[in-house]
Scaffold this motif. Sequence first.
Motif, PDB file in Angstrom:
ATOM      1  N   HIS A   1     -38.628 -19.039 -81.479  1.00 44.07           N
ATOM      2  CA  HIS A   1     -39.241 -20.324 -81.792  1.00 44.07           C
ATOM      3  C   HIS A   1     -40.371 -20.071 -82.785  1.00 44.07           C
TER       4      HIS A   1
ATOM      5  N   ILE B   1     -45.751 -28.428 -83.626  1.00 43.99           N
ATOM      6  CA  ILE B   1     -44.357 -28.584 -84.053  1.00 43.99           C
ATOM      7  C   ILE B   1     -43.614 -27.305 -83.711  1.00 43.99           C
ATOM      8  N   ASP B   2     -42.388 -27.447 -83.225  1.00 42.94           N
ATOM      9  CA  ASP B   2     -41.581 -26.305 -82.777  1.00 42.94           C
ATOM     10  C   ASP B   2     -40.205 -26.378 -83.430  1.00 42.94           C
ATOM     11  N   ALA B   3     -39.733 -25.253 -83.894  1.00 40.28           N
ATOM     12  CA  ALA B   3     -38.356 -25.130 -84.363  1.00 40.28           C
ATOM     13  C   ALA B   3     -37.771 -23.872 -83.719  1.00 40.28           C
ATOM     14  N   LYS B   4     -36.485 -23.913 -83.445  1.00 45.78           N
ATOM     15  CA  LYS B   4     -35.792 -22.809 -82.774  1.00 45.78           C
ATOM     16  C   LYS B   4     -34.701 -22.280 -83.698  1.00 45.78           C
TER      17      LYS B   4
ATOM     18  N   TYR C   1     -32.798 -26.203 -83.607  1.00 47.05           N
ATOM     19  CA  TYR C   1     -33.409 -27.522 -83.632  1.00 47.05           C
ATOM     20  C   TYR C   1     -34.735 -27.450 -84.361  1.00 47.05           C
ATOM     21  N   ASN C   2     -35.175 -28.609 -84.807  1.00 44.69           N
ATOM     22  CA  ASN C   2     -36.403 -28.713 -85.571  1.00 44.69           C
ATOM     23  C   ASN C   2     -37.119 -29.987 -85.124  1.00 44.69           C
ATOM     24  N   ASP C   3     -38.371 -29.831 -84.741  1.00 41.80           N
ATOM     25  CA  ASP C   3     -39.147 -30.957 -84.230  1.00 41.80           C
ATOM     26  C   ASP C   3     -40.086 -31.540 -85.287  1.00 41.80           C
ATOM     27  N   GLY C   4     -39.844 -31.232 -86.586  1.00 38.85           N
ATOM     28  CA  GLY C   4     -40.674 -31.876 -87.593  1.00 38.85           C
ATOM     29  C   GLY C   4     -41.038 -31.091 -88.832  1.00 38.85           C
TER      30      GLY C   4
END
Length: 83
Positions: free
Chosen positions: A28, A34-37, A48-51
């Motif tokens: 991550h 903001i978090d992306a995996k 996934y991407n949270d922003g």
Amino acid sequence: MPVVFRHRGFRFLFYANEGDPREPVHIHAVKDGIDAKFWLWPEVSVVYNDGFNAKTLRELVEVIGNRRNEIARAWNGFFGEGD
């Protein structure tokens, strides 16, 4: 949540509870809430991407690609899995 490394204000980490059964090796990237995996193999890819914007995601993919063996070693060391 073990932080594997930091780069330009991002924390690259995984969570101690990564599913049951455990998900494949991934990382991550977190900054400013903001978090992306990202999966590491067969190639680094966004799960996934949270922003984050597209430019930032491309930069993160490159950083992770350059350090994915280090990430895998940290994952395997933490979870007690072989390389």
